[in-house]
Design a protein around this motif. Structure first.
Motif: not given
Length: 842
Positions: A614-634
């Motif tokens: 939806l092109q709403q960049a401000d609502k994207i969680p920061h960890w995703i926007a910054e590519g910090r996949v290692n901070d996740s439980c995936l």
């Protein structure tokens, strides 16, 4: 001429906060200043009163003698009025109601100056109920102009709570004297030492704001610019606290010092005697560096004190330490805290019980393994072969942990080792060996992961051997590994998607029998995803309802999330804003209702994908926007699904060069099993990025590669959802005759979808990811750093009740229920970016 920097380590420092607290003693007849040794309470009171206009009477207590106390008390009043002091001395200590009234009359008739403060220092040495009663009696009768201040390490007034409630007693606790990092910097600056912010934080971490420790560390800091070893602090503790304790209390503390915190039940278990409760009461009652949190029913020793005790413990005999570790390990094993149990068993070299704890561990989501896999690897490397050979189920559990964390080489070696062990173990009867062989077959299915035909063969073999459900794989483990798409996980060969859906539908019932319903509904989610991606939205929705029914019946949270995410994507196609809002809410409910907070990052991935679309960049969680996949439980098999979202986010943020540079990693990750959907999306993103930097030839080549894979299975929606970036390229390819019919279908779907997306964005009819107010964000960040409600309240100058209410709101908004999860969440949002996180207008 060289200027020599001058330091004055004898300087006194009192933050305004402490001065303000001491200023309130004149509003009460009685004040209790209570803190352990070395917190500067006596110095603070003396310096404050010396600067005031009050007349100060200062009495030191040296022992618990009633007569010595009374003689010193009477002599003090002789300084005000000789006759008064003599009468009190002649009266003797007032031990009954009549003499109490008489003493009160004598003191009340004395002409005290406008503000007279009677300070009784080291009051904890009194330990006499008669003196407590006398002080309470004076407070309750509010003698004009007299204010009594008790300074002590602990104060045990019997009517303490009543005096507090009725406003007769003012209490200044240890926390008042603990310096914050900012105040530590101020203290050192007063002494001529300039600190950087990180240095103040480091000193706080070592001392927890204990002024004596800060003073002792100062010479080392001046000399080296860093913190001294804690030995000097430990000497202070030993001299001032430890040596004054009974031998039994010392042993009790050494027994518990291996824990950072402990419960009453733990203390009883570790101590093994029936007086643990009495010793704990003495510890907390006398303020011996141990706090009790009634809310959590947990005891928290001061970290410096714990460090000192552990130093003492090291000097004990090895067998003594091993006995403690064994007791601690068995406590945690009994309470299902398996990683901690393993750690303590390792401390005493008990490898058999390490594997017993691993056998018992049914970590439903392998949530601990992300932190614990390296430890497990080190334990198992040291574990004797003969021990491993007799703990077969532990080795099965270990193998699963290796798989989900991409330790594939070690996983394969372990599978071979396991099969060898069960064939050579002479203690196994025929049925036990057959059952373990069945478990081995199920384990081997993971070596063929995402090749459904090969996996299915292992499932059938496992069922023939086991004839029952597995003891290792069961229905609460994370079937999706954190992915939001089943299609992503199992689509591996172009042109064979329909066959793959059929393979999953055929193989899953056998797997479900082996695992008590694990994966229920996944086959229908994948079928619905295939329909959706081919543009058949009606059949997608029909099958999706079937998927949700089976997934909910089987309590398969990960699969429910996949289904709900597809429902949201369908709602976008249909222009259903309320459906999007309902879907977002249901995603949160799925994890909070089932207490499956491991999926928090999966839900945020779904939200991130939605907002990127939806092109709403401000609502994207920061960890995703910054590519910090290692901070996740995936877990590892879902990393490529993260890349599919992250690539779109990079497009939306205009980071085209970064996207092009990341593409090789995206392809490598998607190639491991393989996951063709990851390849399709990466080629689309590359095409979009190259188009934006005017490399149209490369962009067209990328798009052809994506279409070559996807059109064999008529997968239109990856292109439709990214048409806002690739539409001109699609038209140019169609004009050249490449995939003209399929591109026509894509463009037709795109035209319809563009209108619905524009309407959704224009109307803003759905709630976005939960936003915290500025105050909620401040409180949440402090809580995530480990501060309790009281400490947060003091930092922000708000009440504990306000903190509690605000934190409750934070938990509800973020869909979490603990501070551990809050820390995970805020680690992935960045507490420093308050302006990006709080709601507008807060």
């Amino acid at each position: 001429m060289t200027t020599v920097k001058r330091y004055n380590t004898k300087k006194l420092y009192f933050p305004e906060r402490i001065t303000a607290a001491l200023g309130e003693i004149f509003d009460y007849p009685l004040a209790a200043v209570e803190a352990p040794m070395g917190y500067g309470k006596t110095t603070a009171v003396r310096e404050y009163l010396n600067k005031s206009t009050a007349h100060v009477l200062w009495q030191m207590v040296y022992d618990n003698s009633l007569s010595n106390f009374w003689q010193a008390f009477s002599n003090l009043f002789s300084q005000v009025d000789t006759d008064c002091g003599q009468k009190l001395l002649f009266l003797g200590f007032p031990a009954d109601s009549v003499s109490l009234q008489e003493a009160l009359g004598i003191i009340a008739k004395t002409e005290l100056s406008a503000r007279t403060v009677l300070v009784i220092d080291d009051y904890h040495l009194v330990e006499t109920t008669e003196i407590d009663r006398f002080i309470e009696f004076l407070a309750l009768n509010r003698i004009t102009n007299l204010h009594i201040v008790l300074i002590a390490r602990f104060i045990g007034l019997q009517s303490r709570e009543e005096l507090l409630l009725k406003g007769y007693l003012y209490h200044i606790a240890q926390e008042t004297f603990e310096l914050t990092p900012q105040e530590i910097a101020g203290y050192y600056k007063t002494c001529g030492i300039g600190l950087k912010g990180s240095e103040a934080d480091e000193l706080y971490a070592v001392t927890r704001g204990w002024i004596s420790a800060l003073y002792l560390l100062m010479p080392e800091f001046i000399a080296t610019g860093g913190c001294a070893p804690e030995k000097c602090i430990y000497r202070l503790i030993e001299q001032a606290v430890y040596t004054s304790l009974s031998v039994e209390m010392q042993e009790f503390l050494l027994t518990l010092c291996i824990f950072d915190s402990f419960t009453f039940e733990q203390a009883v278990h570790m101590w093994g005697k029936d007086n643990a409760g009495e010793l704990l009461a003495e510890l907390t009652g006398k303020n011996i560096f141990v706090k009790y949190d009634a809310r959590t029913r947990t005891y928290y020793p001061h970290s410096i004190f714990t460090g000192f005790l552990r130093e003492v413990l090291v000097c004990k005999a090895l067998h003594h330490r091993h006995d403690l570790y064994q007791k601690a390990a068995h406590w945690h094993l009994k309470n299902g805290e398996y990683p901690v149990a393993r750690r303590y068993f390792y401390e005493c070299g008990d490898f058999d019980n390490i594997l017993v704890a691993l056998e018992a561990d049914k970590a439903a989501d392998y949530i601990f393994a992300a932190r614990d896999t390296e430890l497990l690897k080190s334990y198992l490397e040291e574990c004797p072969q003969e021990v491993k050979a007799r703990h077969h189920y532990a080795m099965l559990n270990y193998a699963l942990h290796l798989f989900v964390h991409n330790e594939m080489t070690l996983f394969s070696e372990l599978c071979r080792e396991f099969i060898g062990n069960i064939h050579t173990d002479e203690s196994l009867d025929a049925r036990a060996r057959e059952s373990l062989s069945g478990e081995a077959e199920l384990l081997l299915s993971f070596t063929a992961y995402n090749d459904l035909k090969r996996m299915s063969a292992h499932y059938r073999a496992a069922w023939e051997l086991l004839g029952r459900s597995s003891s290792v794989c069961y229905n609460r483990t994370n079937w999706t590994f954190g992915s939001y798409s089943v299609l992503y996980l199992y689509y591996r060969e172009s042109g064979k998607l329909e066959e793959t859906v059929r393979d999953l539908r055929q193989s899953l019932p056998c797997y479900a029998r082996l695992t008590n319903g694990h994966g229920s509904g996944a086959e229908y989610v994948m079928e619905a995803e295939r329909y959706f991606n081919t543009g058949d939205f009606v059949n997608a929705e029909i099958v999706l309802h079937k998927a949700l029914y089976h997934a909910r019946t089987g309590m398969q949270t990960g699969i429910i999330i996949c289904a709900l995410f597809l429902q949201i994507r369908l709602a976008i196609v249909q222009g259903d804003s309320s459906g999007i809002a309902a879907g977002l809410q249901q995603l949160r409910t799925a994890i909070t209702g089932g207490r499956r907070h491991l999926f928090l990052h999966t839900v945020e991935l779904c939200e991130g994908y939605l907002y990127a679309i939806l092109q709403q960049a401000d609502k994207i969680p920061h960890w995703i926007a910054e590519g910090r996949v290692n901070d996740s439980c995936l877990l590892f098999p879902a990393i490529g699904a993260f890349n599919m979202v992250y690539g779109r986010v990079l497009l939306v943020r205009g980071e085209y060069l970064k996207l092009i540079g990341s593409a090789e990693y995206f392809f490598d990750t998607a190639a491991i099993f393989p996951n063709l959907l990851g390849h399709i999306y990466t080629y689309i993103y590359l095409a979009a990025a190259n188009k934006r930097i005017c490399k149209e030839a490369e962009a067209l080549s990328n798009l052809r590669s994506a279409l070559d894979i996807a059109m064999a299975d008529k997968l239109y929606m990856p292109f439709v959802e990214n048409c806002d970036y690739i539409k001109p390229l699609l038209k140019k390819l169609a004009e050249s005759g490449f995939c003209r019919e399929d591109i026509g279908k894509i463009l037709a779907l795109c035209a319809s979808r563009q209108k619905t997306v524009a309407r959704i964005v224009r109307n803003h009819c759905f709630r976005g990811a939960p936003k915290l107010t500025r105050r909620e964000q401040e409180i949440a960040c402090l809580a995530a750093k480990g501060m309790n409600n009281r400490e947060i309240g003091e930092r922000l100058f708000i009440s504990e009740n306000t903190v509690k209410t605000q934190l409750k709101s934070v938990f509800e908004k973020l869909g979490i229920s603990s501070r551990v999860l809050l820390k995970q969440r805020l680690d992935s949002t960045n507490c420093n970016k308050l302006s990006e996180f709080h709601s507008p207008g807060d």
